[in-house]
Design an enzyme around this catalytic site. Sequence first.
Site, mmCIF file in Angstrom:
data_model
loop_
_atom_site.group_PDB
_atom_site.id
_atom_site.type_symbol
_atom_site.label_atom_id
_atom_site.label_comp_id
_atom_site.label_asym_id
_atom_site.label_seq_id
_atom_site.Cartn_x
_atom_site.Cartn_y
_atom_site.Cartn_z
ATOM 1 N N HIS A 56 69.745 -1.903 73.458
ATOM 2 C CA HIS A 56 68.479 -1.329 73.949
ATOM 3 C C HIS A 56 67.279 -2.071 73.332
ATOM 4 C CE1 HIS A 56 70.875 1.702 75.812
ATOM 5 N NE2 HIS A 56 71.267 2.223 74.660
ATOM 6 N N GLU A 81 66.011 2.946 70.915
ATOM 7 C CA GLU A 81 66.151 3.344 72.324
ATOM 8 C C GLU A 81 65.098 4.392 72.689
ATOM 9 O OE1 GLU A 81 69.979 5.044 73.263
ATOM 10 O OE2 GLU A 81 69.541 5.189 75.400
ATOM 11 N N TYR A 139 83.169 5.550 70.434
ATOM 12 C CA TYR A 139 82.949 6.486 69.317
ATOM 13 C C TYR A 139 83.669 7.816 69.434
ATOM 14 C CZ TYR A 139 79.158 8.407 72.317
ATOM 15 O OH TYR A 139 78.423 8.935 73.331
ATOM 16 N N ASP A 175 76.513 0.760 79.966
ATOM 17 C CA ASP A 175 76.242 1.871 79.060
ATOM 18 C C ASP A 175 76.847 3.203 79.512
ATOM 19 O OD1 ASP A 175 75.217 3.452 77.067
ATOM 20 O OD2 ASP A 175 73.113 2.970 77.388
HETATM 21 ZN ZN LIG Z 1 75.142 3.321 74.292
#
Ligand SMILES: [Zn+2]
Length: 458
Positions: free
Chosen positions: A275, A241, A128, A326
Amino acid sequence: MTSHTASLSDYTLFARHVLLPDGWHQDQRISIAGGKISHITPASPEPSDLVIDVLLPGMPNLHSHAFQRGMAGLAEVKGPGADSFWTWRQVMYRFLEKLTPDDLTAIATLAYIEMLESGFTRVGEFHYLHHAPDGKPYSQPAAMSDAIIDAAISTGINLTMLPVFYAHSGFGGQAPEAAQQRFIHSTDDFGKLYEHIERRLLTTDGAVTGVAPHSLRAVTAEELQFLTSLGNGPVHIHIAEQMKEVNSCLAHYGARPVQWLLDNQPVNARWCLVHATHLDEAEISALARSQAVAGLCPVTEANLGDGLFPLTPFLEAGGRIGVGSDSNVKIDAPEELRLLEYGQRLQLQNRNVSQRHTGERCGQSLWQQSVAGGAQALGTAPGLQPGACADMVSLKISGLPDMLRSHDNIIEQLVFCHNKDLIDCVWVNGLLTVKEGRHAGREHAQRAFIKTINRVFQ
Ligand SMILES: [Zn+2]
């Protein structure tokens, strides 16, 4: 950077013990052609065969933010109030104020080398960080995506690229915060980025293009519709999450996040819900029924204080799981499985809780399930079987007592006792990337990483 096709060679290896999708097999010849497994046959070794004692399928890493490897260990200092995911995110935003495409390549290169050395053979990069620090697109708008692709190609790890669409700071299409400007796209510009990535990866061995709506708080329902219409690759989304996210979703949509997604999108085997930590009973069974993969990241979820995924009821309902590194605070494929199981043991005050049948081996079962779920989530064929990428891991067993050298306990040794220290060689698309636990590019990558971090934190 060139693709690996020119250097792919065809050969056969002989494995005394090999973990295939239906369990352990002994004395098998595995033929590799064009980077894929072409045949697996029981036989004696031929003189030209490479002989391996114990061979496993490589582990897919279904969720990575490579750049966060650069801030590993830097957010472990108590702040003035209660520390949480949200205070960690502030440290992460400050880290992003300087990061360039070259910095990203340096950090991702070391992260991918560490993944390979720990038994991960494919990475799902949930990417991102798109624009310059001032939030403006680079002159080459895909510069940051190209930095990730370059790092994957140069290290040899297989890549499932998941460009992330991020547009809002909260539910209801709220305007992004200043610190989020590097992530933001219009749907038109995002469509162009997606096309660029798809085009580039068409000529990259083993690569897959998917799409990632960042989260229900960062993407509206209309935008979600647009994103799932791009191609037919994997769709990944962060979801449930944090309880704050669950409560905001309830306030905005009148439904919990996973429930809302299942009710409003055709969630199926193409999807990975990353998650999915906070689920109620109805969500657990509905998510399992959907055939989507729950993307679990136990090391990061522990580090961020997210909570524990309801693993036992989810597996009992037939749910599919895979693991991801992650935040890359620690990169170690077996360690993800160890922590996944240990979190449940601590909570339930019980042992071997992810297994349902007497005699089932905990490490082996988690490895197999995560290989299958991870491959599904990353858009590729699972495990060691004809047609699958020749992504394989061999183990060092010479230092183990005789009773531990058979396949019976070997993955339990890997997951619960030794972690990545037991890994010997790693092949991706049939190419040797790690030998005696070490990637040939490690020293160079480590020097470039240190130089980058010194400059960024000057
Ligand atoms: Zn992530």
